[in-house]
Scaffold this motif. Structure first.
Motif, PDB file in Angstrom:
ATOM      1  N   ALA A   1      -4.790   1.512   0.157  1.00 44.14           N
ATOM      2  CA  ALA A   1      -4.767   0.834  -0.688  1.00 44.14           C
ATOM      3  C   ALA A   1      -5.096   1.366  -1.934  1.00 44.14           C
ATOM      4  N   TYR A   2      -4.227   0.784  -3.106  1.00 46.45           N
ATOM      5  CA  TYR A   2      -4.702   1.200  -4.557  1.00 46.45           C
ATOM      6  C   TYR A   2      -4.714  -0.110  -5.414  1.00 46.45           C
TER       7      TYR A   2
ATOM      8  N   ARG B   1       1.037  -1.407   0.085  1.00 43.41           N
ATOM      9  CA  ARG B   1       0.148   0.025  -0.004  1.00 43.41           C
ATOM     10  C   ARG B   1       0.720   1.316  -0.095  1.00 43.41           C
TER      11      ARG B   1
ATOM     12  N   ARG C   1      -1.619   4.108   5.781  1.00 42.29           N
ATOM     13  CA  ARG C   1      -1.490   3.416   4.499  1.00 42.29           C
ATOM     14  C   ARG C   1      -2.720   3.506   3.760  1.00 42.29           C
TER      15      ARG C   1
END
Ligand code: ZN
Length: 252
Positions: A225-226, A206, A223
């Protein structure tokens, strides 16, 4: 509003940058600063540079920014060099001029200092990996708070009296919790690495960034997420070394 997002090491990863900016907005940040290495390694140098440039925010120079504007690639390993040469071809003269104007160190609202690598020798690109590495930089830090990037590892170093220490205990929770809040203590100096938006190296794929709240006197590490798979596929699609795509998936 006193909440400033601090991002670093975007490295041409538009998927990660877009996800982080969305999170920055959800977290109600009023400002954003960028600690450099906007380009290099991944598939969208032009788009990421133009996005950051359009924000008109404080930005400092990273080693990849410097290498691409010099066009020398002397200190780079072969994979990074290949990515740099490709990156250079994607940029036009206005992009290079923008990179050339970036300072190495910047003071923001007299509240904190920003630098890509270290304050003692910001042009030498040393890597701060432990408390002892951080000592020389602290000797050049007048304000209580300085943010840096470069190692792509979110880290908190602090100097209380003569003693430099790394806060490993709080930061060990970052991956599991997705967020860690550090309360700043009066009389203590902090040298904090916000981690990388676009190429994580702490085995958590992340994106990483931080938020400084000047009212609450806290720094929150987050952090985000992508779509790592899409960023991976884009690296391969433009013909960059497969190693650069694979490392995104494992965060290393
Ligand atoms: Zn970097």
């Amino acid at each position: 509003m006193p909440r400033t997002a601090i991002i670093s090491d975007i490295h041409s990863n538009l998927h990660a940058l877009t996800a982080v900016i969305e999170d920055v907005q959800q977290q109600l940040c009023s400002d954003l600063v960028c600690l450099g290495d906007t380009v290099g390694y991944n598939a969208y140098p032009r788009e990421c540079l133009e996005y950051i440039r359009s924000l008109n925010c404080p930005v400092v120079r990273g080693n990849h920014d410097e290498e691409v504007l010099k066009g020398e690639y002397l200190k780079m390993n072969p994979v990074a060099k290949q990515a740099m040469e490709w990156t250079r071809q994607q940029l036009d003269e206005s992009h290079i001029q923008w990179l050339a104007r970036l300072p190495f160190v910047r003071l923001v609202r007299s509240q904190f200092v920003m630098v890509h690598a270290t304050l003692d020798t910001p042009k030498n690109w040393f890597y701060i990996l432990n408390a002892s590495d951080a000592t020389s930089s602290f000797n050049h830090q007048a304000l209580p708070l300085c943010f840096h990037g470069h190692t792509h590892m979110p880290r908190v170093f602090y100097k209380d009296g003569p003693q430099v220490t790394e806060n490993t205990e709080s930061m060990a929770q970052l991956s599991a919790q997705g967020e860690v809040i550090i309360s700043l203590q009066a009389g203590v100096k902090y040298f904090m690495n916000v981690g990388a938006v676009g190429q994580s190296r702490d085995r958590d794929p992340r994106a990483s960034y931080a938020i400084f709240d000047s009212d609450a006197q806290t720094v929150t590490f987050r952090r985000v997420a992508y779509d790592v798979q899409a960023a991976h596929d884009a690296v391969l699609a433009v013909g960059l070394p497969p190693y650069l795509a694979e490392r995104l998936l494992i965060g290393q």
